[in-house]
Design a protein around this motif. Structure first.
Motif, PDB file in Angstrom:
ATOM      1  N   ASN A  54      -0.373 -49.317 -46.887  1.00 41.05           N
ATOM      2  CA  ASN A  54       1.071 -49.544 -46.948  1.00 41.05           C
ATOM      3  C   ASN A  54       1.640 -49.016 -48.262  1.00 41.05           C
ATOM      4  N   ARG A  55       2.867 -48.532 -48.195  1.00 45.42           N
ATOM      5  CA  ARG A  55       3.528 -47.991 -49.386  1.00 45.42           C
ATOM      6  C   ARG A  55       3.482 -49.002 -50.523  1.00 45.42           C
ATOM      7  N   ASP A  78       5.217 -59.559 -45.584  1.00 45.40           N
ATOM      8  CA  ASP A  78       4.323 -59.328 -44.445  1.00 45.40           C
ATOM      9  C   ASP A  78       3.966 -57.853 -44.322  1.00 45.40           C
ATOM     10  N   LEU A  79       4.958 -56.984 -44.473  1.00 47.13           N
ATOM     11  CA  LEU A  79       4.715 -55.550 -44.352  1.00 47.13           C
ATOM     12  C   LEU A  79       3.761 -55.058 -45.442  1.00 47.13           C
ATOM     13  N   GLU A 109       6.364 -47.064 -42.991  1.00 50.71           N
ATOM     14  CA  GLU A 109       6.634 -45.853 -42.228  1.00 50.71           C
ATOM     15  C   GLU A 109       6.543 -46.123 -40.726  1.00 50.71           C
ATOM     16  N   LEU A 110       5.519 -46.855 -40.326  1.00 49.80           N
ATOM     17  CA  LEU A 110       5.286 -47.161 -38.916  1.00 49.80           C
ATOM     18  C   LEU A 110       6.473 -47.876 -38.283  1.00 49.80           C
ATOM     19  N   PHE A 111       7.050 -48.784 -39.014  1.00 48.22           N
ATOM     20  CA  PHE A 111       8.173 -49.549 -38.490  1.00 48.22           C
ATOM     21  C   PHE A 111       9.516 -49.007 -38.968  1.00 48.22           C
ATOM     22  N   ARG A 112       9.490 -47.764 -39.484  1.00 48.37           N
ATOM     23  CA  ARG A 112      10.680 -46.973 -39.844  1.00 48.37           C
ATOM     24  C   ARG A 112      11.623 -47.684 -40.813  1.00 48.37           C
ATOM     25  N   LEU A 113      11.053 -48.170 -41.878  1.00 45.59           N
ATOM     26  CA  LEU A 113      11.883 -48.802 -42.898  1.00 45.59           C
ATOM     27  C   LEU A 113      12.160 -47.776 -43.984  1.00 45.59           C
ATOM     28  N   LYS A 114      13.369 -47.736 -44.451  1.00 47.02           N
ATOM     29  CA  LYS A 114      13.789 -46.739 -45.421  1.00 47.02           C
ATOM     30  C   LYS A 114      13.176 -46.996 -46.785  1.00 47.02           C
ATOM     31  N   LYS A 115      12.886 -45.916 -47.500  1.00 50.79           N
ATOM     32  CA  LYS A 115      12.410 -46.035 -48.888  1.00 50.79           C
ATOM     33  C   LYS A 115      13.581 -46.432 -49.760  1.00 50.79           C
ATOM     34  N   GLU A 116      13.252 -47.246 -50.749  1.00 45.49           N
ATOM     35  CA  GLU A 116      14.311 -47.674 -51.678  1.00 45.49           C
ATOM     36  C   GLU A 116      14.338 -46.801 -52.886  1.00 45.49           C
ATOM     37  N   PRO A 144       0.992 -52.782 -33.318  1.00 52.99           N
ATOM     38  CA  PRO A 144       2.352 -52.232 -33.453  1.00 52.99           C
ATOM     39  C   PRO A 144       3.228 -52.448 -32.210  1.00 52.99           C
ATOM     40  N   LYS A 145       2.642 -52.396 -31.016  1.00 55.23           N
ATOM     41  CA  LYS A 145       3.452 -52.593 -29.803  1.00 55.23           C
ATOM     42  C   LYS A 145       3.954 -54.030 -29.686  1.00 55.23           C
ATOM     43  N   ASP A 146       3.319 -54.958 -30.405  1.00 59.61           N
ATOM     44  CA  ASP A 146       3.745 -56.354 -30.397  1.00 59.61           C
ATOM     45  C   ASP A 146       4.577 -56.701 -31.623  1.00 59.61           C
TER      46      ASP A 146
END
Length: 146
Positions: free
Chosen positions: A115-116, A81-82, A139-146, A71-73
């Motif tokens: 993953n969701r 990919d997600l 969630e980890l990369f703070r992407l909004k739910k659609e 995650p830090k990279d």
């Protein structure tokens, strides 16, 4: 075989199934459909592991690894990919399960996090080796739910 190895854990890849449409969740019982030569080489590795499992008595587990990244990279990843993201902590837990689980002759397991949206079905990994992934890339990369 000569070293009397009891279990082989082969680092396969989600590239073994990349020719399936992205809106299909792939499970281990679906035919391989590689999209490139790298994927073809991983299909060969899975077949070689099966050969040794069924002919030489070596337990073999092939892990179809998704988008493994610390995650830090984090780099910009698309939804595909997600949906195949594999967190290092989840991967470590999966590897321990593969090492410690007895009575497996040959298995192909999908290796992605919880993953969701999941490109690969992880039900078999959960059932066969007690895989309990925690990370969700969306969630980890703070992407909004659609």
């Amino acid at each position: 075989v000569e070293a009397k190895c009891k279990r082989l854990i082969f680092a396969s890849s989600a590239q073994t199934i990349e020719s399936y449409p992205t809106d299909i969740q792939v499970n281990k019982n679906m035919l391989v459909k590689p999209k490139n030569i790298y994927g073809v080489s991983k299909c060969f590795g899975e077949a070689l592991a099966a050969y040794h499992a069924y002919n030489n008595g070596i337990s073999a587990i092939c892990l179809r690894i998704g988008a493994y990244e610390f995650p830090k990279d984090f780099t910009e990843m698309n939804a595909r990919d997600l949906s195949a993201f594999l967190h290092p902590d989840d991967f470590n837990q999966l590897l321990i399960g593969c090492i410690e689980t007895n009575h497996i002759q040959y298995e192909v397991l999908n290796a992605i996090s919880n993953n969701r949206y999941k490109r690969l079905d992880i039900t078999e990994a959960q059932e066969k080796v007690g895989y309990l992934p925690k990370a969700d890339a969306f969630e980890l990369f703070r992407l909004k739910k659609e």
